[in-house]
Enzyme design. Structure first.
Site, PDB file in Angstrom:
ATOM      1  N   ILE A  18      85.802   3.442  -4.648  1.00  0.00           N
ATOM      2  CA  ILE A  18      85.152   2.248  -4.107  1.00  0.00           C
ATOM      3  C   ILE A  18      83.894   2.606  -3.329  1.00  0.00           C
ATOM      4  CG2 ILE A  18      85.415   0.356  -2.453  1.00  0.00           C
ATOM      5  CD1 ILE A  18      88.387   0.246  -3.201  1.00  0.00           C
ATOM      6  N   ASP A  63      83.858  13.915   8.502  1.00  0.00           N
ATOM      7  CA  ASP A  63      85.248  13.537   8.762  1.00  0.00           C
ATOM      8  C   ASP A  63      85.221  12.287   9.627  1.00  0.00           C
ATOM      9  OD1 ASP A  63      87.829  13.174   9.663  1.00  0.00           O
ATOM     10  OD2 ASP A  63      88.147  15.266  10.236  1.00  0.00           O
ATOM     11  N   ASN A  90      84.537   2.814   4.814  1.00  0.00           N
ATOM     12  CA  ASN A  90      85.402   2.814   3.636  1.00  0.00           C
ATOM     13  C   ASN A  90      86.395   3.973   3.613  1.00  0.00           C
ATOM     14  OD1 ASN A  90      86.109   2.234   0.676  1.00  0.00           O
ATOM     15  ND2 ASN A  90      85.229   4.293   0.550  1.00  0.00           N
ATOM     16  N   TYR A 155     100.010   2.992   6.225  1.00  0.00           N
ATOM     17  CA  TYR A 155      98.822   2.377   5.639  1.00  0.00           C
ATOM     18  C   TYR A 155      98.762   0.900   6.015  1.00  0.00           C
ATOM     19  CZ  TYR A 155      95.314   1.336   2.031  1.00  0.00           C
ATOM     20  OH  TYR A 155      94.176   0.950   1.355  1.00  0.00           O
ATOM     21  N   LYS A 159      95.657  -0.657   8.244  1.00  0.00           N
ATOM     22  CA  LYS A 159      94.778  -1.686   7.685  1.00  0.00           C
ATOM     23  C   LYS A 159      94.943  -3.020   8.414  1.00  0.00           C
ATOM     24  CE  LYS A 159      92.741   0.825   4.571  1.00  0.00           C
ATOM     25  NZ  LYS A 159      91.291   1.135   4.678  1.00  0.00           N
TER      26      LYS A 159
END
Length: 258
Positions: A18, A63, A90, A155, A159
């Site tokens: 992406i 990083d 991203n 995750y 998010k």
């Protein structure tokens, strides 16, 4: 193809997937783009290809969980092109492990990259953008920050944190009159190395079962191409979205519609 003409952009996690698709979309619209990633080999190769095509692109190993490296990345952009107009946070990882199997180290690693990295990038970008009175920050969240998935709790948490943090930062910038818009881009399942790598780690029949499940679960019957997510990022980066801030832009083939 001039929606981002002379805009200076920084895209993290841009060596592939992406991030790379977003960088390419921005370049095609006239932007100057610094691509960053921890994968120096792939990132350098990607930028060399883009430069050969005549695009104004550069690469920096970065990083996203490291504050000092964020300072270097922002400084590199400003020193090279004099400004920063668009930041795309991203960079991210996903670790497959349910709540009983997940280790504290894995939890912290996921959140360090996915959430701490977004905080650091957003904070440092605001410091540069507010003096210009304009800017767009795009934080790549996920539909997994809206719903829960048993195999990726860290995750999901990271998010979800990105989504709420974006709202707080967006409201702050709007109230201060900085002219900086901050929005979430929430992809569904995308055909990237993160997905393919996850399927490989599952392996065998389970991977095939999961692929079949996704095709049935997604109303459009397929995963997104990275370029389809990049088009949404381009909208958020451009003046086409001047009245959007603190919002979620979901691009998921209808996954959340049912």
């Amino acid at each position: 193809m001039t929606r981002l003409l002379e805009k200076v952009c920084l895209v993290t996690g841009a060596a592939n997937g992406i991030g790379l698709a977003i960088a390419e979309a921005f370049l095609r619209e006239g932007a100057k783009v610094l691509l960053t990633d921890i994968d120096e080999a792939r990132g350098t190769q990607a930028v060399e290809r883009l430069q050969e095509q005549g695009f104004n692109a550069a690469f920096l190993r970065h990083d996203a969980s490291c504050e000092e490296q964020w300072t270097q990345a922002i400084s590199t952009v400003v020193e090279r092109w004099g400004q920063l107009d668009v930041l795309v946070n991203n960079a991210g990882i996903a670790i497959l492990a349910d709540v009983e199997q997940l280790t504290l180290a894995q939890w912290r690693k996921t959140n360090a990259i996915n959430l701490d990295g977004v905080f650091l990038g957003t904070q440092q970008a605001i410091a540069v953008m507010k003096n210009r009175g304009a800017g767009s920050i795009i934080n790549v969240a996920s539909i997994e920050g809206i719903i829960g998935e048993p195999m990726v709790p860290s995750y999901n948490a990271s998010k979800g944190g990105v989504r709420i943090f974006t709202r707080a930062a967006a409201a702050h910038c709007a109230r201060k009159g900085y002219g900086i818009r901050i929005n979430n881009l929430c992809p569904g399942y995308v055909a990237t190395s993160m997905i393919s790598g996850g399927l490989e780690s599952i392996g065998g029949d389970l991977a095939q079962q999961f692929q079949s499940y996704l095709q049935q679960r997604i109303p459009m019957g397929r995963l997104a191409a990275p370029e389809e997510i990049a088009k949404a990022a381009l909208f958020l980066a451009s003046d086409d979205s001047t009245y959007m801030t603190g919002s979620d832009l979901v691009v998921d083939g209808g996954y959340l519609a049912q």
